[in-house]
Write a protein that holds these residues in place. Structure first.
Motif, PDB file in Angstrom:
ATOM      1  N   ASN A 119       0.738  -1.079  -0.109  1.00 53.24           N
ATOM      2  CA  ASN A 119      -0.036  -0.081   0.155  1.00 53.24           C
ATOM      3  C   ASN A 119       0.859   1.512  -0.021  1.00 53.24           C
ATOM      4  OD1 ASN A 119      -2.131  -1.779   0.173  1.00 53.24           O
ATOM      5  ND2 ASN A 119      -2.764  -1.000   2.128  1.00 53.24           N
ATOM      6  N   THR A 120       1.855   1.443  -1.006  1.00 48.67           N
ATOM      7  CA  THR A 120       2.664   2.417  -1.012  1.00 48.67           C
ATOM      8  C   THR A 120       2.642   3.123  -2.396  1.00 48.67           C
ATOM      9  OG1 THR A 120       4.311   1.149  -1.503  1.00 48.67           O
ATOM     10  CG2 THR A 120       4.296   2.018   0.974  1.00 48.67           C
ATOM     11  N   GLU A 121       1.394   3.300  -2.941  1.00 51.35           N
ATOM     12  CA  GLU A 121       1.249   3.503  -4.506  1.00 51.35           C
ATOM     13  C   GLU A 121       1.840   5.042  -4.660  1.00 51.35           C
ATOM     14  OE1 GLU A 121      -3.052   3.463  -5.468  1.00 51.35           O
ATOM     15  OE2 GLU A 121      -3.384   4.822  -3.992  1.00 51.35           O
ATOM     16  N   LYS A 122       1.593   5.825  -3.649  1.00 48.38           N
ATOM     17  CA  LYS A 122       1.991   7.202  -3.818  1.00 48.38           C
ATOM     18  C   LYS A 122       3.407   7.437  -3.909  1.00 48.38           C
ATOM     19  CE  LYS A 122       2.008  11.516  -1.281  1.00 48.38           C
ATOM     20  NZ  LYS A 122       1.518  12.443   0.087  1.00 48.38           N
ATOM     21  N   TYR A 123       4.165   6.337  -3.403  1.00 50.39           N
ATOM     22  CA  TYR A 123       5.800   6.407  -3.466  1.00 50.39           C
ATOM     23  C   TYR A 123       6.591   5.369  -4.239  1.00 50.39           C
ATOM     24  CZ  TYR A 123       4.347   8.662   0.646  1.00 50.39           C
ATOM     25  OH  TYR A 123       3.666   9.731   1.708  1.00 50.39           O
ATOM     26  N   LEU A 124       5.870   4.553  -4.729  1.00 57.83           N
ATOM     27  CA  LEU A 124       6.489   3.433  -5.344  1.00 57.83           C
ATOM     28  C   LEU A 124       7.197   3.501  -6.713  1.00 57.83           C
ATOM     29  CD1 LEU A 124       6.903   0.113  -4.943  1.00 57.83           C
ATOM     30  CD2 LEU A 124       4.613  -0.161  -6.100  1.00 57.83           C
ATOM     31  N   LYS A 125       6.786   4.404  -7.629  1.00 56.14           N
ATOM     32  CA  LYS A 125       7.379   4.691  -8.731  1.00 56.14           C
ATOM     33  C   LYS A 125       8.781   5.061  -8.352  1.00 56.14           C
ATOM     34  CE  LYS A 125       3.224   4.956 -11.570  1.00 56.14           C
ATOM     35  NZ  LYS A 125       2.498   5.716 -12.660  1.00 56.14           N
ATOM     36  N   SER A 167      -3.518  -3.801  -0.964  1.00 58.05           N
ATOM     37  CA  SER A 167      -5.022  -3.307  -1.722  1.00 58.05           C
ATOM     38  C   SER A 167      -5.080  -2.360  -2.542  1.00 58.05           C
ATOM     39  CB  SER A 167      -5.904  -3.465  -0.263  1.00 58.05           C
ATOM     40  OG  SER A 167      -5.551  -2.486   0.688  1.00 58.05           O
ATOM     41  N   ASP A 168      -4.164  -1.459  -2.738  1.00 59.91           N
ATOM     42  CA  ASP A 168      -4.198  -0.241  -3.415  1.00 59.91           C
ATOM     43  C   ASP A 168      -3.765  -0.407  -4.657  1.00 59.91           C
ATOM     44  OD1 ASP A 168      -1.466  -0.464  -3.181  1.00 59.91           O
ATOM     45  OD2 ASP A 168      -1.267   1.435  -2.399  1.00 59.91           O
ATOM     46  N   ALA A 169      -3.094   0.339  -5.526  1.00 56.36           N
ATOM     47  CA  ALA A 169      -2.678   0.105  -6.923  1.00 56.36           C
ATOM     48  C   ALA A 169      -1.173  -0.521  -7.007  1.00 56.36           C
ATOM     49  CB  ALA A 169      -2.757   1.545  -7.679  1.00 56.36           C
ATOM     50  N   SER A 170      -0.684  -0.629  -5.947  1.00 57.64           N
ATOM     51  CA  SER A 170       0.669  -0.921  -5.969  1.00 57.64           C
ATOM     52  C   SER A 170       0.915  -2.197  -6.717  1.00 57.64           C
ATOM     53  CB  SER A 170       1.210  -1.324  -4.425  1.00 57.64           C
ATOM     54  OG  SER A 170       1.308  -0.052  -3.877  1.00 57.64           O
ATOM     55  N   PHE A 198      18.345  -4.338   0.657  1.00 58.26           N
ATOM     56  CA  PHE A 198      16.849  -3.940   1.046  1.00 58.26           C
ATOM     57  C   PHE A 198      16.596  -2.696   1.133  1.00 58.26           C
ATOM     58  CE2 PHE A 198      18.248  -7.948   3.616  1.00 58.26           C
ATOM     59  CZ  PHE A 198      17.466  -8.939   2.996  1.00 58.26           C
ATOM     60  N   LEU A 199      15.346  -2.186   0.315  1.00 58.58           N
ATOM     61  CA  LEU A 199      14.882  -1.214   0.125  1.00 58.58           C
ATOM     62  C   LEU A 199      13.368  -1.060   0.497  1.00 58.58           C
ATOM     63  CD1 LEU A 199      15.044   1.989  -0.770  1.00 58.58           C
ATOM     64  CD2 LEU A 199      14.946   1.028  -3.131  1.00 58.58           C
ATOM     65  N   ASP A 200      12.999  -0.262   1.445  1.00 55.43           N
ATOM     66  CA  ASP A 200      11.508  -0.173   1.695  1.00 55.43           C
ATOM     67  C   ASP A 200      10.864   0.674   0.482  1.00 55.43           C
ATOM     68  OD1 ASP A 200      11.839  -1.730   3.989  1.00 55.43           O
ATOM     69  OD2 ASP A 200      11.791  -0.214   5.457  1.00 55.43           O
ATOM     70  N   SER A 201       9.764   0.294   0.254  1.00 52.88           N
ATOM     71  CA  SER A 201       8.798   0.958  -0.982  1.00 52.88           C
ATOM     72  C   SER A 201       8.532   2.151  -0.915  1.00 52.88           C
ATOM     73  CB  SER A 201       7.751  -0.072  -1.283  1.00 52.88           C
ATOM     74  OG  SER A 201       6.760  -0.133  -0.233  1.00 52.88           O
ATOM     75  N   ASP A 202       8.540   2.967   0.505  1.00 51.25           N
ATOM     76  CA  ASP A 202       8.169   4.230   0.417  1.00 51.25           C
ATOM     77  C   ASP A 202       9.567   5.105   0.549  1.00 51.25           C
ATOM     78  OD1 ASP A 202       8.666   3.310   3.010  1.00 51.25           O
ATOM     79  OD2 ASP A 202       7.160   4.192   4.103  1.00 51.25           O
ATOM     80  N   ASP A 203      10.670   4.276   0.387  1.00 54.65           N
ATOM     81  CA  ASP A 203      11.984   5.137   0.500  1.00 54.65           C
ATOM     82  C   ASP A 203      12.504   5.081  -0.867  1.00 54.65           C
ATOM     83  OD1 ASP A 203      11.416   5.449   3.433  1.00 54.65           O
ATOM     84  OD2 ASP A 203      12.928   3.603   3.738  1.00 54.65           O
ATOM     85  N   TYR A 204      13.793   5.628  -0.930  1.00 49.53           N
ATOM     86  CA  TYR A 204      14.276   5.580  -2.232  1.00 49.53           C
ATOM     87  C   TYR A 204      15.886   5.859  -2.138  1.00 49.53           C
ATOM     88  CZ  TYR A 204      14.172  10.704  -2.045  1.00 49.53           C
ATOM     89  OH  TYR A 204      14.037  12.051  -1.750  1.00 49.53           O
ATOM     90  N   TRP A 205      16.817   5.484  -3.286  1.00 51.06           N
ATOM     91  CA  TRP A 205      17.874   6.040  -3.158  1.00 51.06           C
ATOM     92  C   TRP A 205      18.278   7.233  -4.083  1.00 51.06           C
ATOM     93  CZ3 TRP A 205      19.394   0.665  -5.241  1.00 51.06           C
ATOM     94  CH2 TRP A 205      19.317  -0.510  -4.077  1.00 51.06           C
ATOM     95  N   ASP A 206      19.060   8.189  -3.624  1.00 49.44           N
ATOM     96  CA  ASP A 206      19.159   9.504  -4.402  1.00 49.44           C
ATOM     97  C   ASP A 206      20.623   9.611  -5.074  1.00 49.44           C
ATOM     98  OD1 ASP A 206      20.617  10.163  -2.161  1.00 49.44           O
ATOM     99  OD2 ASP A 206      19.765  12.034  -1.872  1.00 49.44           O
ATOM    100  N   ASP A 207      21.108   8.624  -5.185  1.00 48.81           N
ATOM    101  CA  ASP A 207      22.461   8.667  -5.991  1.00 48.81           C
ATOM    102  C   ASP A 207      22.538   7.355  -6.868  1.00 48.81           C
ATOM    103  OD1 ASP A 207      25.234   8.473  -6.873  1.00 48.81           O
ATOM    104  OD2 ASP A 207      26.168   8.414  -4.686  1.00 48.81           O
TER     105      ASP A 207
END
Length: 325
Positions: free
Chosen positions: A11-17, A41-44, A86-95
């Motif tokens: 349920n992290t559709e907002k951040y997943l992309k 249960s969302d669009a993820s 491991f990378l959580d789906s509402d986080d990201y890498w910026d490099d």
């Protein structure tokens, strides 16, 4: 060297992309990206499937909801790389050079566990904050010497997401996450510390942890405190098998003492009468504070030495009120 990236998705559709793109865009291309849909249960799930159609390196695993630990364990079992991240789906890498830099370091000196730094993105304030001290690369082949420097600078933390780990090492030692608990990274990182033969550090700060709320206590519950106390007890039990005359014994308990310090502070952020019973039991573990290479624990140790344990806990309660936790 193939690298597996395990991304539990729920349920992290907002951040997943943004999360997936930060992996896809890495300059290092020999990757397998495992998107573990934990019964979202969302669009993820659809987002995951769409990405898999675009990139052959992406594999989607749909499963019933079992929690973060179960999703990570599923990712480990399906991984085929030499190392795993491991990378959580509402986080990201910026490099985009993160994995390339980590792999280059591992080629020069292979280790079981390579640690790196992270930072927080405070979503409400729209502000990026460094979390770990910047330290020059540690060039040493001795596990205890490297760990000593990391502990001194607060760089070995209870997080799965700031470590690149040899997959064979994880599977051989059955280093899976315990299910249905919070603070699941604590005893997992303790077991890794005990089992690993070699450890390394890279000064990269590419991992971005997204903090969605401006209050630390917003999501803390009785279960968080209960699980944290049990994790500390588990860490103490694990430490009993370490030779007491070794430097590693003290370093290991420095790591454990930090978790105890977190408990002393965070229990004040939950309004539940049952917490008092937990803290009465955890009073017997105050001896952990004598392992205080970490600066924050050193402060707690000296305050306790001057005013006693009970007054220390009162001071921490006042501190939390002052900080509006």
């Amino acid at each position: 060297m193939k690298v597996s990236i395990v991304i539990p998705v729920y349920n992290t559709e907002k951040y997943l992309k943004q999360c997936i793109d930060s992996v896809k865009n890495q300059t290092y291309e020999d990757l397998e990206i495992l998107l573990v849909d934990d019964g979202a249960s969302d669009a993820s799930p659809k987002i995951c499937d769409d990405y898999a159609k675009q990139d052959v390196r992406i594999q989607v695993i749909h499963k019933q909801n079992g929690g973060l630990s179960d999703a990570r364990n599923t990712g480990i079992k399906f991984s085929k790389g030499e190392y795993v991240l491991f990378l959580d789906s509402d986080d990201y890498w910026d490099d985009v050079y993160l994995i390339e830099n980590l792999v280059d370091k591992l080629k020069r000196r292979p280790v079981d566990v390579l640690n790196f730094r992270y930072k927080k993105y405070l979503e409400i304030e729209k502000k990026m904050v460094s979390c770990l001290e910047s330290l020059d690369e540690i060039e040493d082949n001795d596990k205890e010497n490297i760990l000593e420097k990391m502990i001194d600078h607060g760089l070995y933390i209870a997080s799965a997401c700031n470590k690149m780990i040899k997959l064979d090492f994880l599977k051989k030692n059955k280093l899976y996450f315990k299910k249905e608990i919070t603070s699941e990274d604590i005893d997992w990182c303790a077991r890794i510390l005990i089992q690993c033969r070699t450890i390394g550090y890279c000064n990269s700060e590419a991992y971005v942890y997204r903090q969605r709320e401006n209050s630390i206590s917003h999501s803390l519950t009785y279960k968080n405190i209960y699980d944290l106390s049990n994790n500390i007890k588990e860490c103490v039990e694990l430490g009993k098998n370490i030779p007491k005359d070794s430097k590693f014994y003290e370093l290991y308990y420095d790591f454990t003492a930090y978790q105890y310090g977190v408990l002393l502070l965070s229990n004040n952020m939950v309004n539940d009468v049952r917490i008092k019973e937990i803290m009465r039991e955890m009073k017997q573990y105050q001896w952990l504070l004598k392992y205080h290479r970490i600066k924050k624990i050193k402060i707690l140790y000296y305050v306790k030495s001057v005013v006693g344990y009970s007054n220390l806990t009162r001071c921490l309660k006042l501190y939390c009120k002052f900080k509006n936790y």
